[in-house]
Design an enzyme around this catalytic site. Structure first.
Site, PDB file in Angstrom:
ATOM      1  N   LEU A  79       0.823  -1.212   0.000  1.00  0.00           N
ATOM      2  CA  LEU A  79       0.000   0.000   0.000  1.00  0.00           C
ATOM      3  C   LEU A  79       0.855   1.260   0.000  1.00  0.00           C
ATOM      4  O   LEU A  79       0.480   2.274  -0.575  1.00  0.00           O
ATOM      5  CB  LEU A  79      -0.916   0.023   1.230  1.00  0.00           C
ATOM      6  N   GLY A  80       1.977   1.208   0.666  1.00  0.00           N
ATOM      7  CA  GLY A  80       2.822   2.406   0.706  1.00  0.00           C
ATOM      8  C   GLY A  80       4.029   2.147   1.570  1.00  0.00           C
ATOM      9  O   GLY A  80       4.139   1.126   2.248  1.00  0.00           O
ATOM     10  N   GLY A  83       9.401   6.508   5.799  1.00  0.00           N
ATOM     11  CA  GLY A  83      10.784   6.549   6.243  1.00  0.00           C
ATOM     12  C   GLY A  83      11.169   5.318   7.035  1.00  0.00           C
ATOM     13  O   GLY A  83      12.270   4.811   6.917  1.00  0.00           O
ATOM     14  N   MET A  84      10.242   4.824   7.866  1.00  0.00           N
ATOM     15  CA  MET A  84      10.629   3.723   8.740  1.00  0.00           C
ATOM     16  C   MET A  84       9.949   2.411   8.417  1.00  0.00           C
ATOM     17  O   MET A  84      10.427   1.359   8.796  1.00  0.00           O
ATOM     18  CB  MET A  84      10.334   4.082  10.192  1.00  0.00           C
ATOM     19  N   GLY A  85       8.813   2.483   7.773  1.00  0.00           N
ATOM     20  CA  GLY A  85       8.081   1.248   7.623  1.00  0.00           C
ATOM     21  C   GLY A  85       7.429   1.095   6.263  1.00  0.00           C
ATOM     22  O   GLY A  85       7.489   1.964   5.409  1.00  0.00           O
ATOM     23  N   VAL A  87       3.720  -0.379   4.482  1.00  0.00           N
ATOM     24  CA  VAL A  87       2.339  -0.753   4.766  1.00  0.00           C
ATOM     25  C   VAL A  87       1.835  -1.690   3.673  1.00  0.00           C
ATOM     26  O   VAL A  87       1.949  -1.388   2.475  1.00  0.00           O
ATOM     27  CB  VAL A  87       1.424   0.489   4.841  1.00  0.00           C
ATOM     28  N   LYS A 102       1.421  -2.571   9.002  1.00  0.00           N
ATOM     29  CA  LYS A 102       2.670  -1.818   8.872  1.00  0.00           C
ATOM     30  C   LYS A 102       3.784  -2.631   9.508  1.00  0.00           C
ATOM     31  O   LYS A 102       3.651  -3.107  10.640  1.00  0.00           O
ATOM     32  CB  LYS A 102       2.551  -0.456   9.557  1.00  0.00           C
ATOM     33  N   ASP A 196       2.262  13.378  15.483  1.00  0.00           N
ATOM     34  CA  ASP A 196       2.494  13.569  14.040  1.00  0.00           C
ATOM     35  C   ASP A 196       1.184  13.899  13.329  1.00  0.00           C
ATOM     36  O   ASP A 196       0.847  13.312  12.299  1.00  0.00           O
ATOM     37  CB  ASP A 196       3.128  12.302  13.457  1.00  0.00           C
TER      38      ASP A 196
END
Lengths: 641, 220
Positions: A79-80, A83-85, A87, A102, A196
C-alpha cells in the site's frame, strides 16, 4: 506451503520488482539473465549491484512469501512505504478480513532498547476505540520485524485532496478539524499523544449510514497513531526535522517538539492548528522554503495570519487558528473541551448546515473498494501552486514593519547561534594548548576501501535511499539521501591485529543537500543514547560537535569554519573529510584544515561511522580507512607522550 | 574541482618526510595530520586526484612507449598498431593492492562512462591492469557503472603481470604509479602524467582537452 523452484522464484522476483516500479522491465530482464548466469540469488544480486536497496528487497521477499512474514496473516499487496516502515494490504486468515499491516525492520531502529517501550505504548494505543481513529487490531514482533495490524481504510488523505482539489469551504474545513480533535481527545484520555498530526494522517472516508455527521461530510480517520510512537519521543521528532527525512512533519510540529522539550497533548493541538490553517487557506502559514527557515519562523512565533493568505475566511476562524498555533504552549488552547467550544461557536459552524453551501458528492459505496469523497473546493486555490501563492500573498500583504521584524528575527537567531558556538564552554576543548602529548602517526601500510563501488550491503540504510551514483564525470560514487551506517573493520593486516589507530577519509559533494554529517565514535551502550562525535558540513559552515543521542542537540566542540564558496564553473565541488583516531583523541580535518579534536574511548566506541544528509542527496567518494602507527623518526627524540 | 593537496605536486616531498597536508598546522600548534601513505599504502589521501589542469610532468622517450601487451582475451596488442589511425590514451592503474583501490575504480568508471567522447576524437583507450590478474574481475565489477554492469568494458584491458611495462616506464612502486600517456596518430608522446599519489590522476576533462589540442594542431 507451496514450494517454488529456484527458477520460478527468480522469475517472480524480477516480475514483482518491475510491477512495483522498482526497476524497469528491461533492466529486470538483463538482471535476471545475469543473475542466472552468475548463479547468484536475485536478492543478493540486485543488492550487490546497487539496483535495489535492502528495504526494496525486503518488500519483494515479503510479498514472495506472503504467509511467512507474520503468523496468521497473508500479505496481499503493497500500500505504501515511509521513512521507517512499509504498509501492506493483508488478509487476517482466521477472521478472513482485509487489514492494513505496517512492518518496521528492527535493524532500522536506531535504539534497540526503545523497542520494549514502544511495545508497551503500542498496547495502550491498541486499546483505543473511537470512530475517528483508525482501529489498531494487533501488534507484535516476529523475525526481526515489528508489525502493526490496523483497520484497512481505503480513502484518500486530506493531504491528497488539498493537493489535487484545493481547499474546502470554511464549514467543511472545521468539520474535518473537529473530528480529528475528537479522535485526539479520546487518545489524550488514555495519555497518548499522537505527535504527528498532519493532513496526510487524516484519512477521509464516506460516513456510514445513519452517521450524525452532516450529509456529505466525510468521516475523518486519524492514522498512524500507534506508529507515530516508533519515532520515539520528542528527541526523535527533532531528529526527523533536522535530517529532513520526513518532509511533511516539520511543518506541523510544535515548537516544543523542535527544541526537544517534553511533549504533551498541546503539541497535537498546535499541529492541528497548522492543519486547520492549511485546510482553510490551502497553504501552510510559512513562507520559508527550507526546513531551517520554517523552523526559524516557528521558533520565533512569526507565522502568517490566516486572513493575509485567505481574506475570505472569517475573523473568528483566524483568531481560533492563531490560538491553536500559539508558540508558547501555556498560552495555546489548553484542552480539547475548549477547542470544541471555540469551533462550535464559529459563525461558519454554528449556522444551520443546510445553509452552509456544503456540497458533497460521493460514489456509491462498494464493499472492499476505495470510497471516493468529494466536497466543495475552492477552484481558484486549487489552480495555483499553494506555496507560490502563499509566498506572493504573504510578501504582498505583509506590512513593511513586519517584514523588517522577520528579518531581524532571522538575524538575531543567526547571531544567537553564532554567539552560542563562539562562547560555548565546550569551545576550549579544541584549543591548541591541549594538543601536547598527541602522537605523530603514519600509515602502517594496511587499509581498506569502505566504499568499493560494488558492495552496498555493507552500508546499512538508517533512512532514505543509498545507492551507486555517478559524479559529474560519470565516475561511480556512493549517492545517498537520509542516513546510513557502515561497520568498520576491527582488525588489520594478515596477523589480525586489533585496529586501534586509523584514519578515515572521504570526498563529499553536497550536491542538493543543505548539509551532511559524519558521525563517529558512537558510544556502544544503547541505553546511554549512544553519544557520538559529529563533523557537520553545512553551507553556513563546518563544525565539529557532539550529540548526546541520535540527532539530539549538537554541542559544538570547535569554532565554525566557513564553508568554501562553491565554484560555479566546476561540475562538482568536492571537499575532503578526514578523521583520525590517535590513541585517546579524534582529530578532525576538513579540506586539510584542522577543525578540532574530540575525546576518544577506543574500548567503549562502536566500530562504526554514520553518514547523514539533509534536504537532498549528496555524493561520497573514495571512502577509505587506513591504519595508523606511531611515527618513529630515526635519531630524533619523539614527543613526550 | 576537487581540492588539491600541496604535496601532490611531488612524491619526493611526500616520501622524504612525514610532512602533512595540514595548512595551519605549524601556525596553530595543532599536530600534523598524519601523512598519506602515498602509493605504498595504496590509499593515499584522495585529495589532489582527477586534476582538471593536469600538465605533462615527466619526460619520456617515444621509444619507451614501444610497448606490447597481452589482452584479457589472449591477443597481443602493440601500441604501434594504432599509428596512422587512432590516438591512444594509455592508462596504467595501480593494480590490486589487496582490495579495490577506490581511485582506480572511480577513474575506470569515468573512462567507461565517457568512452564515446574518446571515440569521437579518433582515440582508443588502452587500459593496463598491472600485476596479478586474479583480481581483475573483482576490480571491473567495482568499476562498471550500475546501469551497464552486464555489458563488457568498451575498451581493451591489457595485462602486465610481470610489471615489465611498468618497469620500462619507471613507474613502479609497490605496484604501479597511476599514470596516463597520450600518443597521437603518429605515435608521438603528447602527454605524460605520473601521479604523485594514488589519487593524483588527470580528469576526463583534462584528457579530452589534450586530445582536442592534438586534433587542432593536426589541422594546422
Amino acid at each position: 506451503m507451496h514450494v517454488q523452484s529456484g527458477a520460478e522464484t527468480k522469475t517472480e522476483f524480477f516480475a514483482l520488482a518491475t510491477r512495483l516500479k522498482m526497476i524497469s522491465a528491461e533492466l529486470a530482464q538483463a538482471a535476471s539473465i545475469e543473475s542466472t548466469e552468475s548463479g547468484t540469488p536475485p536478492a543478493q544480486f540486485v543488492t550487490e549491484q546497487g539496483l535495489l536497496d535492502a528495504p526494496d528487497v525486503d518488500i519483494i521477499e515479503s510479498l514472495l512469501h506472503p504467509s511467512d512474514v507474520v503468523p496468521g496473516y497473508e500479505l496481499m499487496d503493497l500500500l505504501g512505504r515511509g521513512g521507517m516502515g512499509v504498509v501492506y494490504r493483508a488478509r487476517q486468515k482466521n477472521l478472513d478480513r482485509m487489514v492494513a499491516m505496517k512492518t518496521v525492520l528492527l535493524n532500522r531502529m536506531s535504539d534497540p532498547c526503545d523497542v520494549a517501550r514502544f511495545e508497551q505504548e503500542a498496547i495502550a494505543v491498541a486499546r483505543l476505540k473511537h470512530p475517528n481513529i483508525v482501529t489498531a487490531y494487533d501488534f507484535g514482533r516476529h523475525r526481526g520485524r515489528l508489525y502493526f495490524v490496523m483497520e484497512l481504510v481505503e480513502g484518500e488523505s486530506l493531504e491528497q485532496l488539498l493537493e489535487q482539489r484545493g481547499r474546502p469551504d470554511e464549514t467543511t474545513a472545521w468539520g474535518l478539524v473537529r473530528q480529528a480533535a475528537a479522535g485526539l481527545a479520546h487518545a489524550v484520555a488514555a495519555e497518548i499523544v499522537h505527535r504527528d498530526v498532519k493532513p496526510a494522517n487524516l484519512l477521509l472516508v464516506s460516513a456510514p449510514e445513519g452517521s450524525p455527521l452532516p450529509a456529505g461530510m466525510p468521516m475523518v480517520k486519524l492514522a498512524d497513531l500507534g506508529v507515530a510512537l516508533l519515532k520515539g519521543g520528542s528527541e526523535s521528532d527533532t531528529r526527523i526535522t533536522m535530517t529532513g527525512a520526513t518532509v511533511g512533519s516539520p511543518y506541523y510540529m510544535a515548537p516544543e517538539q523542535l527544541d526537544g522539550s517534553d511533549v504533551d497533548h498541546r503539541a497535537d493541538i498546535y499541529a492541528l492548528g497548522i492543519t486547520a490553517f492549511r485546510t482553510l487557506a490551502g497553504t501552510a502559514p510559512f513562507d520559508g522554503r527550507t526546513v531551517a527557515q520554517v523552523i526559524a519562523q516557528k521558533l520565533s512565533g512569526q507565522l502568517a495570519s490566516l486572513r493575509d493568505v485567505a481574506p475570505d475566511i472569517s475573523q473568528e476562524s483566524e483568531m481560533l487558528v492563531a490560538a491553536m498555533m500559539e508558540r508558547d504552549r501555556s498560552r495555546r488552547i489548553q484542552d480539547y473541551r475548549t477547542l470544541f467550544e471555540r469551533i462550535d461557536h464559529l459563525p461558519a459552524v454554528s449556522r444551520p448546515v443546510a445553509s452552509a453551501a456544503v456540497q458533497f458528492q460521493q460514489s456509491a459505496p462498494v464493499h472492499g473498494a476505495a470510497s471516493t469523497v468529494e466536497f466543495a473546493f475552492d477552484r481558484t486555490a486549487a489552480s495555483e501552486p499553494a506555496a507560490d501563492v502563499a509566498t506572493q500573498r504573504i510578501a504582498a500583504r505583509m506590512p513593511w514593519r513586519r517584514r523588517l521584524a522577520y528579518g531581524l528575527v532571522f538575524l538575531l537567531l543567526g547571531l544567537s547561534v553564532m554567539a552560542w558556538i563562539c562562547f560555548s564552554p565546550w569551545r576550549g576543548r579544541s584549543s591548541a594548548s591541549a594538543v601536547v602529548g598527541d602522537v605523530n602517526m603514519v600509515p602502517s601500510g594496511w587499509g581498506q576501501a569502505l566504499y568499493d563501488g560494488s558492495t552496498l550491503t555493507v552500508w546499512s540504510p538508517i533512512r532514505g535511499e543509498w545507492s551507486h551514483g555517478r559524479d559529474a564525470e560519470g565516475g561511480k560514487v556512493l549517492s545517498g539521501r537520509g542516513g546510513v551506517s557502515r561497520q568498520l573493520p576491527q582488525y588489520a593486516g594478515s596477523d589480525d591485529r586489533p585496529l586501534r589507530n586509523f584514519r578515515i577519509s572521504m570526498l563529499v559533494d553536497l550536491q542538493q543537500a543543505a548539509a551532511m554529517e559524519l558521525q563517529f565514535g558512537l558510544g556502544s551502550d544503547p541505553r546511554s543514547g549512544m553519544p557520538r562525535n559529529v563533523l557537520r558540513v553545512a553551507r553556513d559552515g563546518v563544525v565539529l560537535g557532539r550529540r548526546g543521542q541520535d540527532q539530539g542537540k549538537l554541542t559544538p566542540l570547535s569554532d565554525l569554519i566557513p564553508f568554501p564558496k562553491p565554484d560555479a564553473s566546476a561540475a562538482a565541488n568536492y571537499h575532503e573529510l578526514c578523521i583520525e583516531r590517535r590513541a585517546n583523541h579524534w582529530w578532525v580535518y576538513f579540506d586539510d584544515q584542522v577543525v578540532g579534536r574530540a575525546a576518544s574511548d577506543p574500548d567503549g566506541e562502536l566500530h562504526e561511522i554514520r553518514l547523514f544528509t539533509e534536504e537532498g542527496a549528496a555524493l561520497f567518494d573514495s571512502i577509505e580507512i587506513v591504519e595508523l602507527v606511531e611515527y618513529k623518526q630515526p635519531n630524533v627524540a619523539k614527543e613526550t607522550p | 574541482m576537487k581540492p588539491r593537496c600541496p604535496w601532490s605536486l611531488g612524491v619526493m616531498l611526500l616520501a622524504a618526510s612525514a610532512s602533512s597536508c595540514g595548512r595551519s598546522d605549524s601556525a596553530s600548534g595543532y599536530p600534523k595530520r598524519s601523512p598519506s601513505g602515498g602509493y605504498g599504502s595504496g590509499y593515499g589521501a584522495p585529495v589532489g586526484r582527477f586534476v582538471d589542469d593536469a600538465k605533462t610532468n615527466t619526460q619520456l622517450d617515444t621509444d619507451a612507449l614501444a610497448l606490447s601487451f597481452v589482452s584479457t582475451g589472449g591477443t597481443t596488442v602493440n601500441l604501434r598498431d594504432f599509428r596512422g589511425s587512432k590516438n591512444v590514451v594509455l592508462v596504467f592503474t595501480r593494480g590490486f593492492p589487496g582490495f579495490v583501490c577506490p581511485n582506480c575504480s572511480t577513474q575506470t568508471s569515468r573512462l567507461i562512462a565517457n568512452y564515446d567522447e574518446f571515440v569521437q576524437r579518433d582515440t582508443e583507450v588502452v587500459f593496463v591492469f598491472p600485476g596479478d590478474k586474479s583480481h581483475l574481475d573483482e576490480f571491473l565489477k567495482s568499476s562498471k557503472p550500475a546501469e551497464s554492469y552486464h555489458k563488457p568494458v568498451p575498451f581493451p584491458i591489457m595485462l602486465d603481470q610481470g610489471f615489465q611495462a611498468v618497469d620500462k616506464l619507471k613507474i613502479r612502486e609497490d605496484l604501479a604509479k597511476p599514470s596516463t600517456f597520450i600518443l597521437d596518430k603518429e605515435g608521438q608522446v603528447r602527454f605524460a602524467y605520473v601521479g604523485a599519489n594514488s589519487g593524483d590522476r588527470p580528469s576526463i576533462k583534462a584528457l579530452l582537452s589534450q586530445l582536442d589540442a592534438i586534433q587542432e594542431s593536426a589541422k594546422e
